[in-house]
Scaffold this active site. Structure first.
Site, PDB file in Angstrom:
ATOM      1  N   TYR A 100     -14.168   1.390  10.464  1.00 26.58           N
ATOM      2  CA  TYR A 100     -12.744   1.737  10.553  1.00 26.58           C
ATOM      3  C   TYR A 100     -12.389   2.172  11.977  1.00 26.58           C
ATOM      4  O   TYR A 100     -11.478   1.629  12.592  1.00 26.58           O
ATOM      5  CB  TYR A 100     -12.460   2.865   9.559  1.00 26.58           C
ATOM      6  CG  TYR A 100     -11.011   3.260   9.432  1.00 26.58           C
ATOM      7  CD1 TYR A 100     -10.092   2.420   8.803  1.00 26.58           C
ATOM      8  CD2 TYR A 100     -10.562   4.492   9.911  1.00 26.58           C
ATOM      9  CE1 TYR A 100      -8.756   2.794   8.666  1.00 26.58           C
ATOM     10  CE2 TYR A 100      -9.231   4.870   9.776  1.00 26.58           C
ATOM     11  CZ  TYR A 100      -8.336   4.025   9.149  1.00 26.58           C
ATOM     12  OH  TYR A 100      -7.015   4.410   9.014  1.00 26.58           O
ATOM     13  N   ASN A 110      -4.562 -12.422  14.565  1.00 24.31           N
ATOM     14  CA  ASN A 110      -3.594 -13.316  13.914  1.00 24.31           C
ATOM     15  C   ASN A 110      -2.163 -12.805  14.037  1.00 24.31           C
ATOM     16  O   ASN A 110      -1.238 -13.573  14.318  1.00 24.31           O
ATOM     17  CB  ASN A 110      -3.960 -13.504  12.436  1.00 24.31           C
ATOM     18  CG  ASN A 110      -5.188 -14.389  12.272  1.00 24.31           C
ATOM     19  OD1 ASN A 110      -5.418 -15.285  13.084  1.00 24.31           O
ATOM     20  ND2 ASN A 110      -5.981 -14.136  11.242  1.00 24.31           N
ATOM     21  N   GLY A 151       0.832  -1.209   0.000  1.00 23.18           N
ATOM     22  CA  GLY A 151       0.000   0.000   0.000  1.00 23.18           C
ATOM     23  C   GLY A 151       0.859   1.248   0.000  1.00 23.18           C
ATOM     24  O   GLY A 151       2.083   1.198  -0.174  1.00 23.18           O
ATOM     25  N   THR A 204      -6.261  -2.708  -1.712  1.00 21.69           N
ATOM     26  CA  THR A 204      -6.087  -1.325  -2.170  1.00 21.69           C
ATOM     27  C   THR A 204      -4.659  -1.063  -2.628  1.00 21.69           C
ATOM     28  O   THR A 204      -4.403  -0.075  -3.308  1.00 21.69           O
ATOM     29  CB  THR A 204      -6.432  -0.312  -1.052  1.00 21.69           C
ATOM     30  OG1 THR A 204      -5.666  -0.643   0.118  1.00 21.69           O
ATOM     31  CG2 THR A 204      -7.895  -0.342  -0.710  1.00 21.69           C
TER      32      THR A 204
HETATM   33  P1  NAD Z   1      -3.442   1.736   1.780  1.00 19.61           P
HETATM   34  O1  NAD Z   1      -4.860   1.417   1.503  1.00 19.61           O
HETATM   35  O2  NAD Z   1      -2.618   2.342   0.692  1.00 19.61           O
HETATM   36  O3  NAD Z   1      -2.653   0.460   2.310  1.00 19.61           O
HETATM   37  C1  NAD Z   1      -3.258  -0.594   3.003  1.00 19.61           C
HETATM   38  C2  NAD Z   1      -2.688  -1.897   2.464  1.00 19.61           C
HETATM   39  O4  NAD Z   1      -3.262  -2.978   3.186  1.00 19.61           O
HETATM   40  C3  NAD Z   1      -3.023  -2.126   1.001  1.00 19.61           C
HETATM   41  O5  NAD Z   1      -1.872  -2.522   0.303  1.00 19.61           O
HETATM   42  C4  NAD Z   1      -4.069  -3.245   1.041  1.00 19.61           C
HETATM   43  O6  NAD Z   1      -4.099  -4.019  -0.142  1.00 19.61           O
HETATM   44  C5  NAD Z   1      -3.642  -4.000   2.267  1.00 19.61           C
HETATM   45  N1  NAD Z   1      -4.715  -4.796   2.898  1.00 19.61           N
HETATM   46  C6  NAD Z   1      -5.976  -4.395   3.190  1.00 19.61           C
HETATM   47  N2  NAD Z   1      -6.650  -5.393   3.783  1.00 19.61           N
HETATM   48  C7  NAD Z   1      -5.774  -6.445   3.883  1.00 19.61           C
HETATM   49  C8  NAD Z   1      -5.878  -7.750   4.407  1.00 19.61           C
HETATM   50  N3  NAD Z   1      -7.016  -8.211   4.962  1.00 19.61           N
HETATM   51  N4  NAD Z   1      -4.796  -8.566   4.326  1.00 19.61           N
HETATM   52  C9  NAD Z   1      -3.631  -8.123   3.757  1.00 19.61           C
HETATM   53  N5  NAD Z   1      -3.486  -6.896   3.240  1.00 19.61           N
HETATM   54  C10 NAD Z   1      -4.553  -6.071   3.320  1.00 19.61           C
HETATM   55  O7  NAD Z   1      -3.426   2.686   3.069  1.00 19.61           O
HETATM   56  P2  NAD Z   1      -2.241   3.481   3.775  1.00 19.61           P
HETATM   57  O8  NAD Z   1      -2.541   4.913   3.702  1.00 19.61           O
HETATM   58  O9  NAD Z   1      -0.931   2.981   3.285  1.00 19.61           O
HETATM   59  O10 NAD Z   1      -2.463   3.020   5.287  1.00 19.61           O
HETATM   60  C11 NAD Z   1      -1.660   2.016   5.881  1.00 19.61           C
HETATM   61  C12 NAD Z   1      -2.060   1.856   7.346  1.00 19.61           C
HETATM   62  O11 NAD Z   1      -1.891   3.093   8.043  1.00 19.61           O
HETATM   63  C13 NAD Z   1      -3.510   1.444   7.535  1.00 19.61           C
HETATM   64  O12 NAD Z   1      -3.588   0.529   8.594  1.00 19.61           O
HETATM   65  C14 NAD Z   1      -4.192   2.739   7.915  1.00 19.61           C
HETATM   66  O13 NAD Z   1      -5.315   2.522   8.710  1.00 19.61           O
HETATM   67  C15 NAD Z   1      -3.095   3.460   8.681  1.00 19.61           C
HETATM   68  N6  NAD Z   1      -3.282   4.917   8.626  1.00 19.61           N
HETATM   69  C16 NAD Z   1      -2.996   5.628   7.504  1.00 19.61           C
HETATM   70  C17 NAD Z   1      -3.209   7.006   7.476  1.00 19.61           C
HETATM   71  C18 NAD Z   1      -2.904   7.835   6.256  1.00 19.61           C
HETATM   72  O14 NAD Z   1      -3.153   9.055   6.277  1.00 19.61           O
HETATM   73  N7  NAD Z   1      -2.358   7.301   5.195  1.00 19.61           N
HETATM   74  C19 NAD Z   1      -3.718   7.643   8.613  1.00 19.61           C
HETATM   75  C20 NAD Z   1      -4.018   6.871   9.738  1.00 19.61           C
HETATM   76  C21 NAD Z   1      -3.779   5.517   9.748  1.00 19.61           C
HETATM   77  N1  UDP Z   2      -1.634 -17.332  14.626  1.00 16.07           N
HETATM   78  C1  UDP Z   2      -1.028 -17.095  13.413  1.00 16.07           C
HETATM   79  N2  UDP Z   2       0.308 -17.387  13.299  1.00 16.07           N
HETATM   80  C2  UDP Z   2       1.028 -17.912  14.309  1.00 16.07           C
HETATM   81  C3  UDP Z   2       0.380 -18.136  15.552  1.00 16.07           C
HETATM   82  C4  UDP Z   2      -0.950 -17.832  15.685  1.00 16.07           C
HETATM   83  O1  UDP Z   2      -1.627 -16.616  12.474  1.00 16.07           O
HETATM   84  O2  UDP Z   2       2.229 -18.142  14.120  1.00 16.07           O
HETATM   85  C5  UDP Z   2      -3.050 -16.981  14.749  1.00 16.07           C
HETATM   86  C6  UDP Z   2      -3.954 -18.165  14.987  1.00 16.07           C
HETATM   87  O3  UDP Z   2      -4.960 -18.133  14.004  1.00 16.07           O
HETATM   88  C7  UDP Z   2      -4.549 -17.928  16.343  1.00 16.07           C
HETATM   89  C8  UDP Z   2      -4.375 -16.452  16.560  1.00 16.07           C
HETATM   90  O4  UDP Z   2      -3.185 -16.124  15.876  1.00 16.07           O
HETATM   91  O5  UDP Z   2      -5.916 -18.241  16.378  1.00 16.07           O
HETATM   92  C9  UDP Z   2      -4.238 -16.053  18.008  1.00 16.07           C
HETATM   93  O6  UDP Z   2      -3.197 -16.821  18.571  1.00 16.07           O
HETATM   94  P1  UDP Z   2      -3.107 -17.079  20.138  1.00 16.07           P
HETATM   95  O7  UDP Z   2      -1.933 -17.978  20.363  1.00 16.07           O
HETATM   96  O8  UDP Z   2      -3.116 -15.806  20.857  1.00 16.07           O
HETATM   97  O9  UDP Z   2      -4.457 -17.769  20.511  1.00 16.07           O
HETATM   98  P2  UDP Z   2      -5.096 -19.177  20.162  1.00 16.07           P
HETATM   99  O10 UDP Z   2      -6.374 -18.873  19.460  1.00 16.07           O
HETATM  100  O11 UDP Z   2      -4.132 -19.958  19.319  1.00 16.07           O
HETATM  101  O12 UDP Z   2      -5.292 -19.792  21.496  1.00 16.07           O
END
Ligand code: NAD
Ligand code: UDP
Ligand code: UDP
Length: 326
Positions: free
Chosen positions: A149, A103, A16, A41
């Site tokens: 959010y 996670n 991102g 995004t």
């Molecule tokens: P962005 O949308 O450009 O980047 C976010 C990235 O996260 C993208 O590459 C998107 O593909 C990825 N993503 C979204 N959902 C995902 C998921 N479930 N698994 C894996 N990847 C996922 O936004 P940004 O401006 O770069 O923001 C980055 C972080 O900083 C965000 O967490 C945002 O909330 C935080 N933030 C940004 C601002 C700002 O002004 N840019 C302000 C406050 C907080």
């Molecule tokens: N998890 C993961 N990677 C790891 C270890 C954990 O993605 O290497 C994820 C897993 O899905 C788990 C969650 O993190 O449910 C929270 O982990 P935690 O050990 O805190 O709790 P758990 O649910 O395993 O008791």
């Protein structure tokens, strides 16, 4: 033998806007960087220039699903950040913040990694305290269009602090204020990208409301500097720490500054203010300055000029490809 200064670092949301700049900086510092992104995004193009680096790896993965890798540090940035993007699929936005945090915290717990959370000024909502200090609890609508959010990020903060208290995780919670610069998505609907694209296309700039609402805009290079300083700060600094530029500006004045930065002849038009749009936003960054020795340096006009060069290049590339829009 492994160089003790060379770390294995996971950046979620690394393709991102902010994540791609962070990956670039960490790769340049010689760390092994694993960029995880589902391209919701973000784009592969944002990190295309890093793909040939031996210390950079790109993985497509959605952090709402478990992830098993071995790393020393985690920067958790994955989450759509612009109101248009995060409201497009609000349930997925909450899942990314909450399930994603669980996670990544579970991963950090298993591998004993330090973990940084990209929280947001939105946890303060439509703030009644100005400028916002970290001890302010916020004024957030829990059921409005921005809630997926705001509340998702608030819950993620809760999880970070509970993992810290319950499992002694080393956490860093940063409350990021509006940040802008190259690699913002041209169609993300955020104010800087909208104004830039409109000014460069010679169409009117859309100011919402009467333009008297304020934001405080930080240039991306300054923000990335703060992220890395925070991650490397002593373990007792968990945060939350405000990161942003305290220089506040009205959206009407910003529109004029973008017109000047792009040399555009565009006019300004007024459009309705979106629901729950925060009225004023300005970080108090005393904590970051005292504890991290950090404050932003890039003047707005310099940052806007660099951003304009990026958007102009995007438009030219799209034109060359025969596209009608970027
Ligand atoms: P962005 O949308 O450009 O980047 C976010 C990235 O996260 C993208 O590459 C998107 O593909 C990825 N993503 C979204 N959902 C995902 C998921 N479930 N698994 C894996 N990847 C996922 O936004 P940004 O401006 O770069 O923001 C980055 C972080 O900083 C965000 O967490 C945002 O909330 C935080 N933030 C940004 C601002 C700002 O002004 N840019 C302000 C406050 C907080
Ligand atoms: N998890 C993961 N990677 C790891 C270890 C954990 O993605 O290497 C994820 C897993 O899905 C788990 C969650 O993190 O449910 C929270 O982990 P935690 O050990 O805190 O709790 P758990 O649910 O395993 O008791
Ligand atoms: N805004 C605007 N015109 C636009 C886009 C946004 O006037 O074309 C305003 C918006 O109403 C808000 C401010 O600019 O008051 C910042 O909006 P953005 O979406 O960038 O981020 P927010 O801080 O609201 O999350």
């Amino acid at each position: 033998m492994k160089d003790p200064l060379r770390k294995r670092i996971l950046v979620t949301g690394g393709a991102g806007f902010l994540g791609s700049h962070l990956c670039e900086r960490l790769v340049t510092q010689g760390h092994d960087v694993l960029c995880v992104d589902n391209f919701y995004t973000g784009t592969r193009e944002n990190v295309a220039h890093l793909l040939d680096c031996p210390n950079f790896e790109l993985m497509r993965h959605d952090i709402t699903f478990p992830l098993y890798v071995e790393v020393d540090e985690i920067y958790n940035l994955a989450c759509p950040a612009s109101p248009v993007h995060y409201q497009h699929d609000p349930v997925q936005t909450t899942k990314t913040s909450v399930h994603g945090a669980i996670n990544m915290l579970g991963l950090a717990k298993r591998v004993k990694a330090k973990i940084f959370q990209a929280s947001t000024s939105e946890v303060y909502g439509d703030a009644r305290v100005h400028p916002q200090t970290e001890d302010y609890w916020g004024h957030v609508n829990p059921i409005g269009p921005r809630s997926c959010y705001d509340e998702g990020k608030r819950c993620a903060e809760t999880l970070f602090f509970d993992y810290h208290r319950q499992h002694r995780l080393s956490i860093r919670v940063a409350r990021i204020f509006n940040t802008y610069g190259p690699r913002m998505h041209p169609a993300d609907g955020r104010v800087v990208s909208n104004f830039m694209m409109q000014a460069l296309a010679g169409v009117p700039l859309t100011v919402y409301g009467d333009g008297s609402q304020t934001r405080s805009l930080c240039y991306v290079d300054d923000m990335v500097d703060a992220f890395i300083r925070f991650m490397n700060a002593p373990d007792d600094l968990c945060g939350p720490v405000n990161l942003g530029n305290p220089e506040e500006i009205t959206m009407l004045l910003l529109a004029r500054r973008v017109i000047a930065a792009t040399g555009s002849t565009s006019k300004i038009v007024y459009r309705p203010l979106p629901a729950d749009d925060p009225w004023h936003r300005q970080p108090d960054i005393s904590l970051a300055t005292a504890k991290l020795g950090w404050q932003p340096h890039t003047p707005l006009d310099e940052g806007l000029a660099a951003t304009a060069r990026y958007f102009r290049a995007c438009m030219e590339a799209a034109r060359e490809m025969g596209a009608h829009a970027v």
